[in-house]
Design a protein around this motif. Structure first.
Motif, PDB file in Angstrom:
ATOM      1  N   THR A  12       0.730  -1.237   0.095  1.00 30.93           N
ATOM      2  CA  THR A  12       0.037  -0.083  -0.095  1.00 30.93           C
ATOM      3  C   THR A  12       0.866   1.351  -0.079  1.00 30.93           C
ATOM      4  OG1 THR A  12      -1.711  -1.201   1.237  1.00 30.93           O
ATOM      5  CG2 THR A  12      -1.806   1.232   1.192  1.00 30.93           C
ATOM      6  N   ILE A  13       1.871   1.553   0.953  1.00 27.07           N
ATOM      7  CA  ILE A  13       2.738   2.369   0.944  1.00 27.07           C
ATOM      8  C   ILE A  13       3.462   2.723  -0.581  1.00 27.07           C
ATOM      9  CG2 ILE A  13       4.785   3.460   1.838  1.00 27.07           C
ATOM     10  CD1 ILE A  13       3.994   2.170   4.609  1.00 27.07           C
ATOM     11  N   GLU A  14       3.802   1.455  -1.121  1.00 26.86           N
ATOM     12  CA  GLU A  14       4.474   1.643  -2.530  1.00 26.86           C
ATOM     13  C   GLU A  14       3.654   2.170  -3.376  1.00 26.86           C
ATOM     14  OE1 GLU A  14       7.318   1.773  -5.296  1.00 26.86           O
ATOM     15  OE2 GLU A  14       7.656   1.170  -3.033  1.00 26.86           O
ATOM     16  N   VAL A  15       2.344   1.850  -3.371  1.00 31.29           N
ATOM     17  CA  VAL A  15       1.456   2.515  -4.586  1.00 31.29           C
ATOM     18  C   VAL A  15       1.675   4.172  -4.241  1.00 31.29           C
ATOM     19  CG1 VAL A  15      -1.075   2.823  -4.821  1.00 31.29           C
ATOM     20  CG2 VAL A  15      -0.149   0.476  -4.447  1.00 31.29           C
ATOM     21  N   PHE A  16       1.773   4.469  -2.826  1.00 30.65           N
ATOM     22  CA  PHE A  16       1.815   6.029  -2.860  1.00 30.65           C
ATOM     23  C   PHE A  16       3.063   6.769  -3.122  1.00 30.65           C
ATOM     24  CE2 PHE A  16      -1.964   4.820  -0.338  1.00 30.65           C
ATOM     25  CZ  PHE A  16      -3.019   5.537  -1.429  1.00 30.65           C
ATOM     26  N   THR A  17       4.305   5.976  -3.076  1.00 30.73           N
ATOM     27  CA  THR A  17       5.524   6.631  -3.194  1.00 30.73           C
ATOM     28  C   THR A  17       6.062   6.180  -4.519  1.00 30.73           C
ATOM     29  OG1 THR A  17       6.620   4.844  -2.259  1.00 30.73           O
ATOM     30  CG2 THR A  17       5.938   6.444  -0.716  1.00 30.73           C
ATOM     31  N   LEU A  18       5.956   5.096  -5.283  1.00 25.35           N
ATOM     32  CA  LEU A  18       6.668   4.655  -6.404  1.00 25.35           C
ATOM     33  C   LEU A  18       7.924   4.891  -6.557  1.00 25.35           C
ATOM     34  CD1 LEU A  18       3.877   6.016  -9.036  1.00 25.35           C
ATOM     35  CD2 LEU A  18       4.440   3.693  -8.324  1.00 25.35           C
ATOM     36  N   GLU A  19       8.688   4.483  -5.078  1.00 27.31           N
ATOM     37  CA  GLU A  19      10.185   4.616  -5.144  1.00 27.31           C
ATOM     38  C   GLU A  19      10.837   3.445  -5.158  1.00 27.31           C
ATOM     39  OE1 GLU A  19      12.396   6.914  -5.207  1.00 27.31           O
ATOM     40  OE2 GLU A  19      11.073   8.323  -5.994  1.00 27.31           O
ATOM     41  N   MET A  20       9.859   2.307  -4.906  1.00 26.30           N
ATOM     42  CA  MET A  20      10.364   0.645  -5.394  1.00 26.30           C
ATOM     43  C   MET A  20      11.023   0.327  -4.004  1.00 26.30           C
ATOM     44  SD  MET A  20       9.428  -0.287  -8.140  1.00 26.30           S
ATOM     45  CE  MET A  20       9.056   0.652  -9.683  1.00 26.30           C
ATOM     46  N   THR A  21      11.259   0.989  -2.861  1.00 29.47           N
ATOM     47  CA  THR A  21      11.994   0.596  -1.704  1.00 29.47           C
ATOM     48  C   THR A  21      10.739  -0.322  -0.967  1.00 29.47           C
ATOM     49  OG1 THR A  21      13.162   2.772  -1.585  1.00 29.47           O
ATOM     50  CG2 THR A  21      13.104   1.360   0.551  1.00 29.47           C
ATOM     51  N   PHE A  22       9.698   0.271  -0.908  1.00 27.45           N
ATOM     52  CA  PHE A  22       8.581  -0.416  -0.130  1.00 27.45           C
ATOM     53  C   PHE A  22       8.302  -1.817  -0.796  1.00 27.45           C
ATOM     54  CE2 PHE A  22       8.336   3.516   2.089  1.00 27.45           C
ATOM     55  CZ  PHE A  22       8.531   2.869   3.336  1.00 27.45           C
ATOM     56  N   LEU A  23       8.365  -1.641  -2.125  1.00 24.35           N
ATOM     57  CA  LEU A  23       8.137  -2.914  -2.873  1.00 24.35           C
ATOM     58  C   LEU A  23       9.165  -4.123  -2.574  1.00 24.35           C
ATOM     59  CD1 LEU A  23       6.610  -4.659  -5.155  1.00 24.35           C
ATOM     60  CD2 LEU A  23       8.179  -3.621  -6.860  1.00 24.35           C
ATOM     61  N   MET A  24      10.366  -3.732  -2.505  1.00 19.64           N
ATOM     62  CA  MET A  24      11.565  -4.617  -2.013  1.00 19.64           C
ATOM     63  C   MET A  24      11.324  -4.962  -0.668  1.00 19.64           C
ATOM     64  SD  MET A  24      13.003  -4.707  -4.961  1.00 19.64           S
ATOM     65  CE  MET A  24      12.012  -3.830  -5.928  1.00 19.64           C
ATOM     66  N   LEU A  25      10.572  -4.362   0.127  1.00 16.16           N
ATOM     67  CA  LEU A  25      10.379  -4.656   1.781  1.00 16.16           C
ATOM     68  C   LEU A  25       9.115  -5.625   1.684  1.00 16.16           C
ATOM     69  CD1 LEU A  25      10.869  -1.314   3.535  1.00 16.16           C
ATOM     70  CD2 LEU A  25      12.395  -3.197   3.623  1.00 16.16           C
ATOM     71  N   ALA A  26       8.441  -5.568   0.553  1.00 15.68           N
ATOM     72  CA  ALA A  26       7.038  -6.439   0.612  1.00 15.68           C
ATOM     73  C   ALA A  26       7.563  -7.847   0.055  1.00 15.68           C
ATOM     74  CB  ALA A  26       5.994  -5.881  -0.338  1.00 15.68           C
ATOM     75  N   LEU A  27       8.551  -7.795  -0.978  1.00 18.16           N
ATOM     76  CA  LEU A  27       9.226  -9.002  -1.468  1.00 18.16           C
ATOM     77  C   LEU A  27       9.823  -9.780  -0.379  1.00 18.16           C
ATOM     78  CD1 LEU A  27      10.012  -7.583  -5.165  1.00 18.16           C
ATOM     79  CD2 LEU A  27       7.994  -9.185  -4.460  1.00 18.16           C
ATOM     80  N   GLY A  28      10.714  -8.958   0.545  1.00 22.25           N
ATOM     81  CA  GLY A  28      11.309  -9.663   1.527  1.00 22.25           C
ATOM     82  C   GLY A  28      10.377 -10.113   2.469  1.00 22.25           C
ATOM     83  N   SER A  29       9.103  -9.563   2.790  1.00 16.59           N
ATOM     84  CA  SER A  29       8.269 -10.144   3.758  1.00 16.59           C
ATOM     85  C   SER A  29       7.775 -11.466   2.841  1.00 16.59           C
ATOM     86  CB  SER A  29       6.886  -9.093   3.872  1.00 16.59           C
ATOM     87  OG  SER A  29       7.681  -8.096   4.702  1.00 16.59           O
ATOM     88  N   VAL A  30       7.470 -11.513   1.678  1.00 20.23           N
ATOM     89  CA  VAL A  30       6.933 -12.789   1.028  1.00 20.23           C
ATOM     90  C   VAL A  30       7.862 -13.892   1.237  1.00 20.23           C
ATOM     91  CG1 VAL A  30       6.573 -13.772  -1.327  1.00 20.23           C
ATOM     92  CG2 VAL A  30       5.539 -11.521  -0.574  1.00 20.23           C
ATOM     93  N   ALA A  31       9.404 -13.399   1.151  1.00 25.13           N
ATOM     94  CA  ALA A  31      10.298 -14.507   1.476  1.00 25.13           C
ATOM     95  C   ALA A  31      10.165 -15.081   2.997  1.00 25.13           C
ATOM     96  CB  ALA A  31      11.706 -14.062   1.308  1.00 25.13           C
ATOM     97  N   GLY A  32      10.026 -14.048   4.000  1.00 22.21           N
ATOM     98  CA  GLY A  32       9.682 -14.380   5.163  1.00 22.21           C
ATOM     99  C   GLY A  32       8.425 -15.524   5.390  1.00 22.21           C
ATOM    100  N   LEU A  33       7.316 -14.936   4.598  1.00 21.18           N
ATOM    101  CA  LEU A  33       6.202 -15.821   4.753  1.00 21.18           C
ATOM    102  C   LEU A  33       6.498 -17.111   4.124  1.00 21.18           C
ATOM    103  CD1 LEU A  33       3.008 -15.835   5.176  1.00 21.18           C
ATOM    104  CD2 LEU A  33       2.809 -15.156   2.827  1.00 21.18           C
TER     105      LEU A  33
END
Length: 157
Positions: A21-42
């Protein structure tokens, strides 16, 4: 502690949704990478790995993605951008002609785009007035006032 490992998937889902959700508003790709890291944790949690190892996996994957995948994605995202300057940026460096004598306190100039602006001399210029018809160059915009310097005539003109 077993309960923490058993229900860690809920925390990972919440983090993935929050980061996305944060990535949708920022479009800086940082939060997308954090989301993908969270997917790896999941995913690592699905194999019954302890919660602290899940956290390490998520952190390592996120950091690796930030340093490897994010830069090319940002370049690709910005590649199609319009290189043309607009608004105030487009006026910096514009030529103009003096319509009403320009001093340190005010005057008017007609810019190359046809607009007439109130203007004043830049503080870097010598202390002289610029007469009607002389050419000027815009060096800055201060509110609704163009800050200008006179264009020096070359020996050929």
């Amino acid at each position: 502690m077993d309960v923490l490992t058993q229900y860690a998937w809920i925390a990972w889902i919440v983090l993935i949704l929050a980061f996305a959700t944060i990535e949708v508003f920022t479009l800086e790709m940082t939060f997308l990478m954090l989301a993908l890291g969270s997917v790896a944790g999941l995913v690592s949690g699905a194999f019954g790995i302890p919660w602290w190892v899940q956290f390490l996996v998520a952190a390592i994957v996120a950091v690796v993605l930030i340093f490897t995948l994010r830069p090319p994605l940002l370049r690709r995202l910005r590649r199609g951008g319009d290189p043309a300057r607009s608004n105030i940026d487009a006026l910096i460096g514009a030529d103009g002609a003096v319509v009403s004598t320009v001093t340190q306190n005010g005057g008017q100039v007609r810019l190359q785009n046809g607009e007439t602006w109130t203007a004043r001399l830049s503080p870097i210029t010598e202390q002289r007035d610029v007469a009607v018809g002389e050419k000027v160059l815009v060096t800055g915009i201060d509110g609704a006032t163009a800050v200008v310097v006179p264009v020096e005539r070359s020996a050929a003109s």
